[in-house]
Write a protein that holds these residues in place. Structure first.
Motif, PDB file in Angstrom:
ATOM      1  N   ASP A 442       0.808  -1.220   0.000  1.00 23.71           N
ATOM      2  CA  ASP A 442       0.000   0.000   0.000  1.00 23.71           C
ATOM      3  C   ASP A 442       0.841   1.270   0.000  1.00 23.71           C
ATOM      4  OD1 ASP A 442      -0.867  -0.231   3.573  1.00 23.71           O
ATOM      5  OD2 ASP A 442       1.047  -0.348   2.492  1.00 23.71           O
ATOM      6  N   GLU A 443       2.117   1.159  -0.347  1.00 26.14           N
ATOM      7  CA  GLU A 443       2.971   2.339  -0.420  1.00 26.14           C
ATOM      8  C   GLU A 443       2.482   3.274  -1.524  1.00 26.14           C
ATOM      9  OE1 GLU A 443       7.002   1.933  -2.030  1.00 26.14           O
ATOM     10  OE2 GLU A 443       7.730   2.945  -0.220  1.00 26.14           O
ATOM     11  N   PRO A 444       2.391   4.593  -1.253  1.00 23.02           N
ATOM     12  CA  PRO A 444       1.931   5.544  -2.274  1.00 23.02           C
ATOM     13  C   PRO A 444       2.810   5.476  -3.527  1.00 23.02           C
ATOM     14  CG  PRO A 444       2.025   6.607  -0.118  1.00 23.02           C
ATOM     15  CD  PRO A 444       2.663   5.250   0.038  1.00 23.02           C
ATOM     16  N   LYS A 445       2.191   5.699  -4.673  1.00 26.40           N
ATOM     17  CA  LYS A 445       2.920   5.577  -5.942  1.00 26.40           C
ATOM     18  C   LYS A 445       4.106   6.526  -6.029  1.00 26.40           C
ATOM     19  CE  LYS A 445      -1.141   4.044  -8.521  1.00 26.40           C
ATOM     20  NZ  LYS A 445      -2.102   4.372  -9.603  1.00 26.40           N
ATOM     21  N   PHE A 446       3.960   7.717  -5.411  1.00 31.83           N
ATOM     22  CA  PHE A 446       5.062   8.662  -5.533  1.00 31.83           C
ATOM     23  C   PHE A 446       6.285   8.248  -4.708  1.00 31.83           C
ATOM     24  CE2 PHE A 446       4.218  10.343  -1.368  1.00 31.83           C
ATOM     25  CZ  PHE A 446       2.838  10.380  -1.226  1.00 31.83           C
ATOM     26  N   ASP A 447       6.136   7.207  -3.869  1.00 29.12           N
ATOM     27  CA  ASP A 447       7.272   6.689  -3.113  1.00 29.12           C
ATOM     28  C   ASP A 447       7.919   5.475  -3.781  1.00 29.12           C
ATOM     29  OD1 ASP A 447       5.904   7.412   0.200  1.00 29.12           O
ATOM     30  OD2 ASP A 447       7.254   8.585  -1.092  1.00 29.12           O
ATOM     31  N   TRP A 448       7.301   4.983  -4.850  1.00 26.67           N
ATOM     32  CA  TRP A 448       7.892   3.850  -5.546  1.00 26.67           C
ATOM     33  C   TRP A 448       9.244   4.258  -6.126  1.00 26.67           C
ATOM     34  CZ3 TRP A 448       3.284   1.844  -9.029  1.00 26.67           C
ATOM     35  CH2 TRP A 448       2.266   1.380  -8.186  1.00 26.67           C
ATOM     36  N   LYS A 449      10.146   3.308  -6.147  1.00 23.54           N
ATOM     37  CA  LYS A 449      11.454   3.554  -6.745  1.00 23.54           C
ATOM     38  C   LYS A 449      11.491   2.945  -8.140  1.00 23.54           C
ATOM     39  CE  LYS A 449      14.151   3.834  -2.476  1.00 23.54           C
ATOM     40  NZ  LYS A 449      15.314   3.294  -1.716  1.00 23.54           N
ATOM     41  N   THR A 450      11.961   3.707  -9.094  1.00 18.45           N
ATOM     42  CA  THR A 450      12.056   3.214 -10.478  1.00 18.45           C
ATOM     43  C   THR A 450      13.476   3.434 -10.994  1.00 18.45           C
ATOM     44  OG1 THR A 450      11.313   5.367 -11.303  1.00 18.45           O
ATOM     45  CG2 THR A 450       9.639   3.666 -11.011  1.00 18.45           C
ATOM     46  N   LYS A 451      13.951   2.463 -11.744  1.00 15.32           N
ATOM     47  CA  LYS A 451      15.283   2.580 -12.314  1.00 15.32           C
ATOM     48  C   LYS A 451      15.314   1.920 -13.690  1.00 15.32           C
ATOM     49  CE  LYS A 451      17.019  -1.604 -10.042  1.00 15.32           C
ATOM     50  NZ  LYS A 451      18.057  -2.169  -9.151  1.00 15.32           N
ATOM     51  N   LYS A 452      16.272   2.307 -14.459  1.00 15.66           N
ATOM     52  CA  LYS A 452      16.518   1.700 -15.766  1.00 15.66           C
ATOM     53  C   LYS A 452      17.507   0.552 -15.596  1.00 15.66           C
ATOM     54  CE  LYS A 452      14.246   4.504 -18.676  1.00 15.66           C
ATOM     55  NZ  LYS A 452      13.295   4.065 -19.726  1.00 15.66           N
ATOM     56  N   PRO A 453      17.495  -0.456 -16.470  1.00 19.45           N
ATOM     57  CA  PRO A 453      16.626  -0.604 -17.635  1.00 19.45           C
ATOM     58  C   PRO A 453      15.240  -1.096 -17.248  1.00 19.45           C
ATOM     59  CG  PRO A 453      18.046  -2.502 -17.450  1.00 19.45           C
ATOM     60  CD  PRO A 453      18.468  -1.559 -16.358  1.00 19.45           C
ATOM     61  N   ALA A 454      14.357  -1.130 -18.241  1.00 18.29           N
ATOM     62  CA  ALA A 454      13.003  -1.623 -18.010  1.00 18.29           C
ATOM     63  C   ALA A 454      13.033  -3.111 -17.672  1.00 18.29           C
ATOM     64  CB  ALA A 454      12.146  -1.390 -19.254  1.00 18.29           C
TER      65      ALA A 454
END
Length: 575
Positions: A442-454
């Motif tokens: 239930d972590e808010p989307k703006f706290d998700w961590k994203t990195k490359k590559p896909a």
């Protein structure tokens, strides 16, 4: 030789191997140490500090340490030496007839060690030598200066670039005891040979009683037996646990934990068989190929299409480039069409209310011989699920051409991706751009961590996507800090070994337990741990290890893999 790795633990003042090397070789040494004791070592050399999770509390600590070394130096020539080794040199009279010392052997001098390192480095440049090393002093030497494809241990020299492309597929962390044997045999079965010097040998000082041995001090016969059985399970033709008439282990063997028989040379020789068999079958060498089609399961092949092409046909040119690209493009297009067709069939003949295929479909599937093509009904469903992904990308994304080329072609990987799509279209599109992670569901989307590559890419594997899904749908708890007091064991849960059972003939999953059931059970268990009791309790999941074991076993029994199994193409070795 670029680097000399010496993994060590609990021996900050007892670096026997390092201390017996000449100064110019000591400069190449990298001591591999665990994070908690890195400040205890004061040797004048480089250090490789292991990730904190690789420590003595992990049963597979040594296997993971060596795996970390192999990955760190995957494109280098390097050595991996135990920290308790003294090298020796045998009298060359046994090998050449000319004596070079007064005794049968002696402790290696600085000049001997320099010569040995130079020799081993030269060997690694030869075509069929990927690993090499010295022999064990207690073994009777051959009358030749070296043996090819023989027993290695404790001190190995490695040409990492030879097998860099298959390193991630090797069973590096399957067992605690005998992990090096499993690694070496796995390379031999893939056609990566070794060489063992009979003139240069070594002695393990930890085999005596004066040196602490962290790995073997806590070993039990049952634990060693279990790991040896696992190696025998994976490589039954090349590793045998020896038993007496009553089914007990034959006494003896390394550290007296029971004898085994390892077929090193046989493992390498068998890796060469598929290539020879293929040549004989198609007759390309003897030029005996006929043009008459041969019928196989109602499909015909013109055998002349499968003879090895002549020099003119394989000369590097724009025409050759175009032909290769055409084959790959055609293969991708045909697979995608098959997946989409399967998806359409499922949609027409699946009773959505009962979640079962109609009797009409099941009868046709059996009568038409579809099982020979797809395997079980469950496997057909995976093809159909892969088609769902293809269809969605082709119709619901902003750049279908781009993202269709970004998809993998394997049915397993596409099936796992279809599970992402089924759960959330938004998450699926995110995975086309990034590899995302979150701390809680239930972590808010703006706290998700994203990195490359896909996450979703043309070379992503089924196991990689499955592991990501597990962590996404059931985020692992944060790692325990050193000051964490939640250290008292409370409960141990075991799952059935039938999780790893697959049909030897078809490769289909059998047994009472599948990976999806384990994931669902883990979710039930983890639901009981949250903020309300986080100060009192924590749990550790072994889901990553189970997933790796599951897919390794699945690959092992993959009928298509075994049907065409042969030596991996490593053309760079033959230039």
């Amino acid at each position: 030789m670029e680097r000399i790795f010496i993994p060590t633990v609990n021996r900050p003042k007892q670096q026997i191997t390092y201390e017996h090397l000449p100064p110019h070789l000591q400069k190449r040494v990298t001591l591999v140490v665990q994070e908690w004791e890195q400040n205890n070592y004061n040797y004048d050399c480089d250090y490789l500090v292991l990730p904190s999770e690789i420590n003595l509390g992990d049963r597979l600590c040594l296997a993971k340490t060596r795996a970390h070394i192999y990955r760190t130096a995957r494109n280098e020539k390097y050595a991996v030496l135990d920290d308790d080794i003294v090298f020796k040199r045998r009298n060359s009279k046994r090998f050449t007839g000319n004596s070079n010392m007064a005794t049968s052997s002696r402790q290696a001098t600085d000049d001997d060690l320099t010569e040995m390192f130079e020799l081993f480095s030269q060997w690694l440049d030869e075509k069929n030598v990927t690993l090499c090393g010295a022999s064990q002093v207690q073994n009777i030497p051959a009358t030749q200066a070296y043996r090819n494809n023989a027993s290695l241990s404790s001190a190995i020299w490695v040409n990492g670039s030879d097998f860099s492309d298959v390193l991630d597929d090797l069973p590096l962390t399957e067992v605690k005891y005998g992990e090096d044997t499993l690694f070496f045999l796995s390379l031999l079965t893939r056609g990566f040979g070794n060489r063992v010097s009979q003139e240069f040998c070594f002695e393990n000082k930890s085999l005596g009683k004066d040196l602490q041995q962290s790995l073997w001090d806590s070993a039990t016969h049952d634990e060693v037996w279990r790991d040896h059985q696992r190696i025998q399970e994976l490589l039954p033709d090349f590793f045998k646990v020896l038993l007496d008439a009553e089914g007990n282990r034959v006494p003896g063997g390394f550290r007296n934990y029971g004898k085994v028989r390892t077929y090193w040379s046989k493992a390498f020789k068998q890796s060469q068989v598929p290539l020879k068999a293929a040549t004989n079958k198609f007759g390309s060498v003897k030029k005996t190929v006929q043009s008459n089609p041969v019928e196989v399961s109602k499909m015909t092949f013109n055998l002349s299409d499968f003879s090895i092409p002549g020099d003119n046909q394989v000369t590097i040119s724009s025409k050759l480039e175009a032909e290769l690209k055409s084959h790959f493009h055609t293969d991708r297009r045909n697979r995608f069409r098959l997946y989409v067709l399967s998806s359409g069939i499922r949609r027409k003949y699946l009773d959505e209310n009962a979640q079962k295929y109609t009797d009409e479909f099941l009868k046709w599937y059996d009568k038409a011989g579809m099982k020979k093509l797809f395997g079980s009904i469950a496997n057909f469903t995976k093809y159909a699920s892969a088609g769902d992904v293809i269809s969605y990308v082709a119709s619901e994304t902003s750049d279908p051409e781009k993202y269709l080329n970004q998809l993998p072609v394997s049915v397993g990987a596409l099936y796992e991706i279809s599970m992402i799509l089924k759960a959330s279209e938004e998450t699926f599109k995110l995975c086309l751009q990034f590899t995302a992670s979150r701390k809680t569901i239930d972590e808010p989307k703006f706290d998700w961590k994203t990195k490359k590559p896909a996450l979703i890419g043309p070379r992503v594997t089924e196991q990689t996507v499955r592991t990501w899904r597990q962590k996404w749908e059931n985020p692992p708890p944060p790692k325990a800090k050193r000051t964490d007091k939640r250290t008292l064991p409370l409960l141990t849960i075991y799952c059935s070994g039938e999780l790893l059972d697959f049909d030897r003939k078809t490769g289909d999953k059998i047994g009472c337990l599948d990976l999806e059931q384990v994931e669902q059970f883990l979710q039930l268990v983890s639901a009981h741990f949250g903020e309300g009791n986080s100060a009192q309790f924590r749990f550790e999941s072994k889901m990553d290890d189970l997933t790796k074991m599951y897919f390794k076993r699945k690959e092992y029994y993959d009928v298509t893999r075994n049907a065409v199994k042969g030596r991996k193409d490593t053309s760079g070795r033959y230039v």
